[in-house]
Design a protein around this motif. Sequence first.
Motif, PDB file in Angstrom:
ATOM      1  N   PHE A 107     -27.062   0.343   0.121  1.00  0.00           N
ATOM      2  CA  PHE A 107     -27.519  -0.551   1.180  1.00  0.00           C
ATOM      3  C   PHE A 107     -27.308   0.171   2.504  1.00  0.00           C
ATOM      4  O   PHE A 107     -26.177   0.280   2.975  1.00  0.00           O
ATOM      5  CB  PHE A 107     -26.724  -1.863   1.181  1.00  0.00           C
ATOM      6  N   ASP A 108     -28.354   0.699   3.092  1.00  0.00           N
ATOM      7  CA  ASP A 108     -28.302   1.434   4.359  1.00  0.00           C
ATOM      8  C   ASP A 108     -27.211   2.506   4.336  1.00  0.00           C
ATOM      9  O   ASP A 108     -27.370   3.517   3.712  1.00  0.00           O
ATOM     10  CB  ASP A 108     -28.131   0.484   5.545  1.00  0.00           C
ATOM     11  N   THR A 109     -26.086   2.252   4.994  1.00  0.00           N
ATOM     12  CA  THR A 109     -25.017   3.253   5.103  1.00  0.00           C
ATOM     13  C   THR A 109     -23.840   2.929   4.184  1.00  0.00           C
ATOM     14  O   THR A 109     -22.722   3.389   4.415  1.00  0.00           O
ATOM     15  CB  THR A 109     -24.501   3.332   6.551  1.00  0.00           C
ATOM     16  N   GLU A 110     -24.097   2.142   3.151  1.00  0.00           N
ATOM     17  CA  GLU A 110     -23.025   1.709   2.259  1.00  0.00           C
ATOM     18  C   GLU A 110     -23.467   1.833   0.798  1.00  0.00           C
ATOM     19  O   GLU A 110     -24.607   1.580   0.460  1.00  0.00           O
ATOM     20  CB  GLU A 110     -22.695   0.253   2.592  1.00  0.00           C
ATOM     21  N   LEU A 111     -22.522   2.243  -0.042  1.00  0.00           N
ATOM     22  CA  LEU A 111     -22.727   2.260  -1.484  1.00  0.00           C
ATOM     23  C   LEU A 111     -21.851   1.151  -2.057  1.00  0.00           C
ATOM     24  O   LEU A 111     -20.646   1.125  -1.818  1.00  0.00           O
ATOM     25  CB  LEU A 111     -22.332   3.607  -2.089  1.00  0.00           C
ATOM     26  N   LEU A 112     -22.453   0.225  -2.780  1.00  0.00           N
ATOM     27  CA  LEU A 112     -21.714  -0.888  -3.358  1.00  0.00           C
ATOM     28  C   LEU A 112     -21.629  -0.704  -4.865  1.00  0.00           C
ATOM     29  O   LEU A 112     -22.644  -0.525  -5.549  1.00  0.00           O
ATOM     30  CB  LEU A 112     -22.399  -2.217  -3.035  1.00  0.00           C
ATOM     31  N   ALA A 148     -15.419  -5.154  -6.872  1.00  0.00           N
ATOM     32  CA  ALA A 148     -16.469  -4.831  -5.907  1.00  0.00           C
ATOM     33  C   ALA A 148     -15.897  -3.830  -4.919  1.00  0.00           C
ATOM     34  O   ALA A 148     -14.927  -4.124  -4.223  1.00  0.00           O
ATOM     35  CB  ALA A 148     -16.956  -6.084  -5.191  1.00  0.00           C
ATOM     36  N   VAL A 149     -16.478  -2.650  -4.893  1.00  0.00           N
ATOM     37  CA  VAL A 149     -15.996  -1.569  -4.039  1.00  0.00           C
ATOM     38  C   VAL A 149     -17.134  -1.115  -3.137  1.00  0.00           C
ATOM     39  O   VAL A 149     -18.218  -0.788  -3.619  1.00  0.00           O
ATOM     40  CB  VAL A 149     -15.483  -0.381  -4.894  1.00  0.00           C
ATOM     41  N   SER A 150     -16.864  -1.118  -1.846  1.00  0.00           N
ATOM     42  CA  SER A 150     -17.848  -0.670  -0.870  1.00  0.00           C
ATOM     43  C   SER A 150     -17.397   0.677  -0.313  1.00  0.00           C
ATOM     44  O   SER A 150     -16.252   0.834   0.095  1.00  0.00           O
ATOM     45  CB  SER A 150     -17.961  -1.695   0.256  1.00  0.00           C
ATOM     46  N   ILE A 184     -21.384  11.377  -3.941  1.00  0.00           N
ATOM     47  CA  ILE A 184     -20.247  10.482  -3.702  1.00  0.00           C
ATOM     48  C   ILE A 184     -19.352  10.460  -4.938  1.00  0.00           C
ATOM     49  O   ILE A 184     -19.830  10.274  -6.057  1.00  0.00           O
ATOM     50  CB  ILE A 184     -20.728   9.041  -3.408  1.00  0.00           C
ATOM     51  N   ASP A 185     -18.051  10.630  -4.717  1.00  0.00           N
ATOM     52  CA  ASP A 185     -17.060  10.516  -5.784  1.00  0.00           C
ATOM     53  C   ASP A 185     -16.181   9.298  -5.469  1.00  0.00           C
ATOM     54  O   ASP A 185     -15.307   9.366  -4.605  1.00  0.00           O
ATOM     55  CB  ASP A 185     -16.204  11.775  -5.868  1.00  0.00           C
ATOM     56  N   PRO A 186     -16.386   8.177  -6.179  1.00  0.00           N
ATOM     57  CA  PRO A 186     -15.639   6.951  -5.877  1.00  0.00           C
ATOM     58  C   PRO A 186     -14.278   6.859  -6.559  1.00  0.00           C
ATOM     59  O   PRO A 186     -13.654   5.809  -6.565  1.00  0.00           O
ATOM     60  CB  PRO A 186     -16.575   5.859  -6.395  1.00  0.00           C
ATOM     61  N   ALA A 187     -13.780   7.950  -7.122  1.00  0.00           N
ATOM     62  CA  ALA A 187     -12.522   7.921  -7.879  1.00  0.00           C
ATOM     63  C   ALA A 187     -11.371   7.361  -7.054  1.00  0.00           C
ATOM     64  O   ALA A 187     -10.592   6.542  -7.550  1.00  0.00           O
ATOM     65  CB  ALA A 187     -12.184   9.319  -8.394  1.00  0.00           C
ATOM     66  N   GLU A 188     -11.225   7.785  -5.821  1.00  0.00           N
ATOM     67  CA  GLU A 188     -10.120   7.325  -4.975  1.00  0.00           C
ATOM     68  C   GLU A 188     -10.191   5.815  -4.726  1.00  0.00           C
ATOM     69  O   GLU A 188      -9.182   5.112  -4.789  1.00  0.00           O
ATOM     70  CB  GLU A 188     -10.119   8.082  -3.642  1.00  0.00           C
ATOM     71  N   GLU A 189     -11.372   5.304  -4.471  1.00  0.00           N
ATOM     72  CA  GLU A 189     -11.533   3.874  -4.221  1.00  0.00           C
ATOM     73  C   GLU A 189     -11.240   3.054  -5.482  1.00  0.00           C
ATOM     74  O   GLU A 189     -10.605   1.999  -5.420  1.00  0.00           O
ATOM     75  CB  GLU A 189     -12.947   3.576  -3.710  1.00  0.00           C
ATOM     76  N   LEU A 190     -11.682   3.543  -6.648  1.00  0.00           N
ATOM     77  CA  LEU A 190     -11.404   2.846  -7.909  1.00  0.00           C
ATOM     78  C   LEU A 190      -9.910   2.878  -8.211  1.00  0.00           C
ATOM     79  O   LEU A 190      -9.328   1.892  -8.656  1.00  0.00           O
ATOM     80  CB  LEU A 190     -12.201   3.473  -9.052  1.00  0.00           C
ATOM     81  N   ARG A 191      -9.284   4.011  -7.956  1.00  0.00           N
ATOM     82  CA  ARG A 191      -7.836   4.162  -8.142  1.00  0.00           C
ATOM     83  C   ARG A 191      -7.087   3.117  -7.320  1.00  0.00           C
ATOM     84  O   ARG A 191      -6.191   2.440  -7.803  1.00  0.00           O
ATOM     85  CB  ARG A 191      -7.426   5.572  -7.714  1.00  0.00           C
TER      86      ARG A 191
END
Length: 107
Positions: A46-51, A81-83, A92-99
């Motif tokens: 979504f624009d400047t965000e990955l959800l 839900a991680v933005s 993009i590597d979302p590992a840190e956010e999931l952690r």
Amino acid sequence: MKIDLANLPEEGQHFQGELPPEVFDLENSDILSASPLKYSLFAQRFDTELLLTGEIEATFELTCNVTLEPFKQTIFLPAAAVSIEIGPDSLIDPAEELREEILLELP
């Protein structure tokens, strides 16, 4: 898990898999990671965000403060839900956010 924004369909995409237990970085802690971080997530831009929305799960070995006995605790987030704010990189590597989502749920 890496998400290539250049190849992510406009309608989004489902990702499923595991991240190694080392993602939790718990070497100097009383908490031990007893399983990989399992995920089943839907990614949409979504624009400047990955959800990322979906399920994440991991099991840890903890020690009871009363009995000093070890026990296992599974953290399961069925509606995570991680933005992630999108920067200049298309990978993009979302590992840190999931952690962080999992670790915030530990007792």
